[in-house]
Scaffold this active site. Structure first.
Site, PDB file in Angstrom:
ATOM      1  N   ASP A 126       0.850  -1.412  -0.046  1.00 28.63           N
ATOM      2  CA  ASP A 126       0.608   0.096   0.299  1.00 28.63           C
ATOM      3  C   ASP A 126       0.840   1.162   0.003  1.00 28.63           C
ATOM      4  O   ASP A 126       2.302   1.237   0.204  1.00 28.63           O
ATOM      5  CB  ASP A 126      -0.562   0.405   0.895  1.00 28.63           C
ATOM      6  CG  ASP A 126      -2.138  -0.808   0.818  1.00 28.63           C
ATOM      7  OD1 ASP A 126      -2.215  -1.568  -0.370  1.00 28.63           O
ATOM      8  OD2 ASP A 126      -2.918  -0.703   2.211  1.00 28.63           O
ATOM      9  N   MET A 140      -8.418   9.024   8.937  1.00 24.97           N
ATOM     10  CA  MET A 140      -9.198   9.749   6.628  1.00 24.97           C
ATOM     11  C   MET A 140      -9.666  10.840   7.380  1.00 24.97           C
ATOM     12  O   MET A 140     -10.896  11.040   6.534  1.00 24.97           O
ATOM     13  CB  MET A 140      -9.431   8.541   6.536  1.00 24.97           C
ATOM     14  CG  MET A 140      -8.180   7.505   6.210  1.00 24.97           C
ATOM     15  SD  MET A 140      -8.819   5.492   5.382  1.00 24.97           S
ATOM     16  CE  MET A 140      -9.925   4.994   7.226  1.00 24.97           C
ATOM     17  N   LYS A 188      -3.945   2.801  -2.475  1.00 21.45           N
ATOM     18  CA  LYS A 188      -5.576   3.594  -2.930  1.00 21.45           C
ATOM     19  C   LYS A 188      -5.012   4.804  -2.755  1.00 21.45           C
ATOM     20  O   LYS A 188      -4.041   5.355  -1.396  1.00 21.45           O
ATOM     21  CB  LYS A 188      -6.202   2.915  -2.181  1.00 21.45           C
ATOM     22  CG  LYS A 188      -6.908   1.849  -2.696  1.00 21.45           C
ATOM     23  CD  LYS A 188      -8.036   1.064  -1.550  1.00 21.45           C
ATOM     24  CE  LYS A 188      -8.603   0.305  -2.012  1.00 21.45           C
ATOM     25  NZ  LYS A 188      -7.385  -0.886  -1.389  1.00 21.45           N
TER      26      LYS A 188
END
Length: 258
Positions: free
Chosen positions: A35, A168, A57
């Protein structure tokens, strides 16, 4: 012969925060799917015999959809390869590790999970913020800010007490701050935003709940960042100055950036 999959928590991004088990798993890997926020700068050394595949991502862009990542894990393992899925933080803390384990189970692929240091705890610590402290906070709640919270969730959070940690959450910070205030959280509640935890350019922005959104805008806050809401923010240290002193200097919405 079927291979195996190991989900590895890479911690908050620094290679020296990888566990011993994680380093061993990487050293034995035939393929590593990693990641964006995982420690991948020296993967060629840590996994010298492995094919390295970036499946990270980014906000607004996914190199591979989650379903394709799961299919890739399974396909490599069924081809007899030893697969490491390297994630930032811990695989089971907003890392979608549970989904990948289920995909392996459905395909009959052996799978192991190696925990990692979650940024929810480590990054506030790197900024000098304890999530719990005697007489200040005896609980903490970790929340995903990937999407705005519902009114029911905001009401619950505002009444819990203790410390709130949001991962996030940069893009949904306005909804979070407004919602917590709407459900009764004090406007003077201190908030810290820690950007790029454990990197050389780590930065912390401190303001109160009423002023954190304009403060973040003025500071140009950007992901990756961890948001901490709670009285423990006052316990942080910036050199010889306490966060309480910084908050006094902030005087409302004026941010303090360290």
């Amino acid at each position: 012969m079927t291979g195996r999959v190991t989900l590895v928590g890479g911690g908050p991004g620094r290679e020296d925060l990888l566990t011993v088990a994680a380093v061993r798993a990487l050293g034995a890997a035939d393929v590593v799917l990693y990641d964006r926020l995982a420690p991948h700068a020296r993967l060629a050394e840590l996994a010298p015999d492995a094919d390295l595949v970036d499946v990270g991502k980014r906000p607004g862009h996914h190199a591979l959809p989650q379903e394709e990542i799961e299919a890739l894990l399974v396909a490599h393992a069924l081809a007899g390869r030893n697969v490491v899925r390297l994630k930032g933080g811990d695989p089971y803390v907003f890392g979608r590790g549970g989904e990948e384990v289920l995909a392996c189970h459905r395909a009959g692929v052996p799978v192991e999970v190696l925990p990692g240091v979650t940024s929810a705890v480590a990054v506030p610590g790197a900024a000098g913020i304890p999530l719990t402290h005697r007489g200040v906070s005896r609980l903490f709640t970790v929340v995903s800010g990937h999407a705005p919270l519902s009114e029911e969730e905001l009401h619950h959070l505002a009444g819990l007490g203790g410390t709130i940690v949001v991962l996030m959450g940069v893009n949904t910070l306005p909804q979070l701050a407004a919602g917590l205030a709407r459900h009764g959280m004090a406007a003077a509640m201190p908030v810290a935003i820690i950007e790029r935890g454990f990197r050389c350019d780590q930065r912390t922005t401190v303001a109160d709940l009423a002023g954190i959104v304009p403060a973040a805008g003025l500071a140009g806050v950007a992901a990756p960042a961890v948001i901490v809401v709670g009285e423990v923010v006052r316990l942080a240290h910036d050199g010889d100055r306490t966060a309480a002193e910084l908050m006094e200097r902030a005087a409302g919405f004026a941010a303090v950036v360290t």
